[in-house]
Write a protein that holds these residues in place. Structure first.
Motif: not given
Length: 168
Positions: A55-68
């Motif tokens: 299963v894919a999930a992002p790691e290390g994205l800046p906090s400006a990316w917001k999971a919704t």
């Protein structure tokens, strides 16, 4: 009693005055509502235990990316969804499934069409799909699953998301 044009104009004036007063005192905000950030760690752990693929999930994205938004539907082809609000205000989603690839890509990308353009991202070859509403990057063949990074964002933002994905 006969109504005259003068009476009608006076009535309209009173109504307009009342509407103006109500407009002044009733709060109104034309800004888009703030999207609530969701914590998807529990769903991700559940999906990684239950799914038949990494299963894919992002790691290390800046906090400006917001999971919704997040969901895992094991009964429906191990379907994984993770939605994000990108820094430029666009929508980006990570979709994975073991469903028939052509059907899944059509649904996940909302009808985007395959192009001949590919991108090499972290040693994996992603195919570009272009559509009227959503564009997409598609990775096929990860242990029987298809991964689609899709949304209203630019290909640059979709590529950032695809580069941040870790599959476990």
């Amino acid at each position: 009693m006969q109504k005259t044009a003068r009476d009608m104009i006076l009535s309209l004036g009173v109504i307009m005055l009342a509407a103006g007063v109500m407009w002044l005192f009733i709060p109104h905000d034309d800004r888009a509502p703030d999207l609530k950030r969701v914590d998807y760690r529990v769903e991700l752990l559940t999906a990684r235990r239950a799914a038949s693929y990494p299963v894919a999930a992002p790691e290390g994205l800046p906090s400006a990316w917001k999971a919704t938004s997040v969901r895992f539907q094991g009964e429906e082809s191990d379907a994984w969804h993770l939605g994000y609000h990108s820094p430029d205000g666009e929508y980006v989603a990570v979709e994975q499934s073991t469903q028939k690839p052509s059907t899944f890509i059509e649904e996940a990308s909302q009808g985007a069409r395959r192009t001949e353009v590919t991108e090499e991202i972290d040693g994996r070859t992603w195919r570009r799909y272009e559509g009227g509403r959503y564009d997409a990057l598609v990775l096929q063949g990860t242990k029987g699953s298809t991964t689609v990074v899709t949304g209203t964002a630019s290909f640059a933002q979709l590529t950032k998301m695809a580069a941040a994905l870790k599959m476990a």
